[in-house]
Scaffold this active site. Sequence first.
Site, PDB file in Angstrom:
ATOM      1  N   GLU A 299      40.216  33.684  48.465  1.00 18.11           N
ATOM      2  CA  GLU A 299      40.103  35.104  48.167  1.00 18.11           C
ATOM      3  C   GLU A 299      38.830  35.744  48.723  1.00 18.11           C
ATOM      4  OE1 GLU A 299      39.786  35.496  43.897  1.00 18.11           O
ATOM      5  OE2 GLU A 299      40.668  37.489  43.966  1.00 18.11           O
TER       6      GLU A 299
ATOM      7  N   ARG B 159      38.924  48.973  42.697  1.00 22.09           N
ATOM      8  CA  ARG B 159      40.364  49.266  42.632  1.00 22.09           C
ATOM      9  C   ARG B 159      40.970  49.482  44.022  1.00 22.09           C
ATOM     10  NH1 ARG B 159      41.889  50.602  37.570  1.00 22.09           N
ATOM     11  NH2 ARG B 159      43.772  51.564  38.379  1.00 22.09           N
TER      12      ARG B 159
ATOM     13  N   TRP C 218      43.556  52.195  48.004  1.00 22.36           N
ATOM     14  CA  TRP C 218      44.141  50.923  48.440  1.00 22.36           C
ATOM     15  C   TRP C 218      45.526  51.309  48.959  1.00 22.36           C
ATOM     16  CZ3 TRP C 218      48.379  47.780  47.484  1.00 22.36           C
ATOM     17  CH2 TRP C 218      48.260  46.451  47.911  1.00 22.36           C
TER      18      TRP C 218
ATOM     19  N   GLU D 239      42.875  27.303  40.654  1.00 23.98           N
ATOM     20  CA  GLU D 239      41.935  28.420  40.561  1.00 23.98           C
ATOM     21  C   GLU D 239      40.798  28.262  41.575  1.00 23.98           C
ATOM     22  OE1 GLU D 239      41.955  31.251  39.350  1.00 23.98           O
ATOM     23  OE2 GLU D 239      39.873  31.879  39.178  1.00 23.98           O
TER      24      GLU D 239
ATOM     25  N   LYS E  71      39.950  30.987  44.433  1.00 19.01           N
ATOM     26  CA  LYS E  71      38.632  31.634  44.566  1.00 19.01           C
ATOM     27  C   LYS E  71      38.133  31.519  46.006  1.00 19.01           C
ATOM     28  CE  LYS E  71      38.335  33.690  41.842  1.00 19.01           C
ATOM     29  NZ  LYS E  71      39.077  33.805  40.626  1.00 19.01           N
TER      30      LYS E  71
ATOM     31  N   CYS F 296      43.834  51.932  43.646  1.00 15.94           N
ATOM     32  CA  CYS F 296      43.193  53.222  43.860  1.00 15.94           C
ATOM     33  C   CYS F 296      42.427  53.641  42.606  1.00 15.94           C
ATOM     34  CB  CYS F 296      44.167  54.352  44.221  1.00 15.94           C
ATOM     35  SG  CYS F 296      45.156  54.011  45.661  1.00 15.94           S
TER      36      CYS F 296
ATOM     37  N   LYS G  71      41.097  45.037  42.684  1.00 21.16           N
ATOM     38  CA  LYS G  71      40.924  44.365  41.398  1.00 21.16           C
ATOM     39  C   LYS G  71      42.172  44.469  40.545  1.00 21.16           C
ATOM     40  CE  LYS G  71      38.239  42.563  38.150  1.00 21.16           C
ATOM     41  NZ  LYS G  71      38.103  41.124  38.363  1.00 21.16           N
TER      42      LYS G  71
ATOM     43  N   HIS H 142      52.678  13.024  48.305  1.00 24.73           N
ATOM     44  CA  HIS H 142      53.968  13.605  48.697  1.00 24.73           C
ATOM     45  C   HIS H 142      53.798  14.682  49.756  1.00 24.73           C
ATOM     46  CE1 HIS H 142      55.839  11.342  45.471  1.00 24.73           C
ATOM     47  NE2 HIS H 142      54.803  11.695  44.734  1.00 24.73           N
TER      48      HIS H 142
ATOM     49  N   ASN I 202      46.972  57.833  41.969  1.00 22.72           N
ATOM     50  CA  ASN I 202      47.030  56.365  41.960  1.00 22.72           C
ATOM     51  C   ASN I 202      48.428  55.982  41.491  1.00 22.72           C
ATOM     52  OD1 ASN I 202      46.668  53.600  41.457  1.00 22.72           O
ATOM     53  ND2 ASN I 202      45.797  53.976  39.443  1.00 22.72           N
ATOM     54  N   GLY I 203      49.163  55.234  42.315  1.00 23.11           N
ATOM     55  CA  GLY I 203      50.525  54.841  41.932  1.00 23.11           C
ATOM     56  C   GLY I 203      51.462  54.990  43.113  1.00 23.11           C
TER      57      GLY I 203
END
Length: 610
Positions: free
Chosen positions: A490, A27, A74, A483, A487, A2, A605, A506, A100-101
């Site tokens: 995401e 955010r 968010w 990574e 990417k 947020c 983010k 395996h 926010n929280g």
Amino acid sequence: MCGIVGYIGPENATQILIDGLRKLEYRGYDSAGVAILTGSEIQVARREGKLDRLADALKAEPLYGKLGIGHTRWATHGAPSDINAHPHSDCSGHFAVVHNGIIENYLPLRERLQANGHTFVSETDTEVVAHLIEEHYHGDLYAAVRAALCEVVGSYAIVAVCSDNPDTMVAARQHSPLILGHGDGEHFVASDVPAVLAHTRRVTYLKNGEIAAITRAGARVFNIQDGAEVATEETIVAWDAAAAEKGGYKHFMLKEINEQPTALAETLRGRFSDDRAGVRLPGFKLDAEGITRLNKVLIIACGTAYHAGFVGKYAIEKLARIPVEIDVASELRYRDPLIDDRTLAVVISQSGETADTLAGLREAKERGAHVLAVTNVVGSSVDREADSVLYTYAGPEIAVASTKAYTTQQMVMFLLALYLGEMRGTLPATERARYIAALQRLPEQMKTVVDIGPRVREFSRRFHGVHSMLYLGRGSNFPTALEGALKLKEISYIHAEGYAAGEMKHGPIALITPDCPTVALALPGGVYEKMLSNIKEVKARWGHVIAVGAEDDDELRKYADDVIPVPRTEELFSPVLAVVPLQLLAYYCADYLGLDVDQPRNLAKSVTVE
Ligand code: M6R
């Protein structure tokens, strides 16, 4: 998660808040809202969905006022909807709050408030704060907010306004970031610096447990618990407003990929001795004796920052000959880790606000480790709470998918590895000189790598329709495989797996079909031949291989279907260059699919909740 903004000053608050929220959309972006003091009442506008929906609504029905607060959400408590969007109000509509929280004790508080006659309209934890302020209000907004927050357990950055107090805005923080921005006769509150950069570069970073009473004349800051006034320090931020704009690129992510040559150069600036024979890290406060005493390095991070730490593990073990453990922060905090005063805990976080990483930092500190933060955000929680800090100097990273933060984090880890090697006497001067020279070449080499964008775009055109992709790497490019897969998942929502290539037999080899392309990291070095074998194994099963390899490697071209060339460097440093084609591949796949590259679904983010 947020983003919150607040404004008090001579201008119309609405546009300032919308512009500020745009800079904070990274955010969270599932709903947005503003509350504006219009005359003697507070008017609230809220919309589920992207900020544009709110902006359009405000164009159709404008709100004018010189005091206001805004929020981009968010969701944690309550699904994204108009009703659950912030700002939230009390029963009377006299107060509006953005948050926010997470208010952990919101349920008992809500029950008590309901028993006292308060009516709740949303499913959020935040709404209790508005009703608590209403209960505690006797004409002084600051006193009411402070009293309310004394009852609250959890994490918050909060801004509250009241229709009876046209000249006051009250802001407070506990474990969620909040800054004050100071202009001429106007003041701002925001979750992050880019939201105020168009107006001022003078900021104050609020600390945990602080509350600010802000008027047009200025801000006074107090301790929430005892009400004592605290001295504050104003900082002039180095970033300018242009740094937080797209600068002609279609997306922030593409801009940030292309900024990597400059970002790497910034990370290295001033970090070598005058004769360039050694690394200098004044931000790292552990003295020579402390470094010699170390028996372990423990790296703590999440997501992409974890992968940067993983690359760093290979460099530190090789150059400084010290065991390196690496933990995903959310796992570390629940595993009773072996940490003591001979542990160096390296905490990596672009934002410096990731909740799990912060918890890991605190755990390590409590158990006696020296905590070294690697962060991009000056004044962030990680910055303030660590014993030492090394900044990445990547500049603001706005796209949710991390790119330049990742490569600059790796650069800091290489500097650290060289420094530890020098201090522990494990790295002879000639070798050190070779590595330092290679490190200094990376920003230039990075220029040629980002220039291959159009070529990678062609691969994305061919492959963006697949359902799954495999990424294989070994040694220090095993994290690059992880990574690359992260990417792709995401931002393009294509399923991808990152694997240590030797593990393929395996299990994951079963995935290989002509429709599941494999990206193989086959850079020169000790595991190169092994990678060639793995590529042949994929080819033998009719898989399509896109290899990332050295620009002059003709051998690789014999086996892989396609080769994306990157310049040669030290094997340990090759992940910095090798990841860029994978960033571009993910970017262009997402763009071909018409997806929202900078704001992928379900993500934010900065993950400031556990
Ligand atoms: O701000 P941080 O570096 O602590 O963030 C950690 C992760 O949330 C972050 O790297 C995330 O994985 C990125 N979205 C990946 O691109």
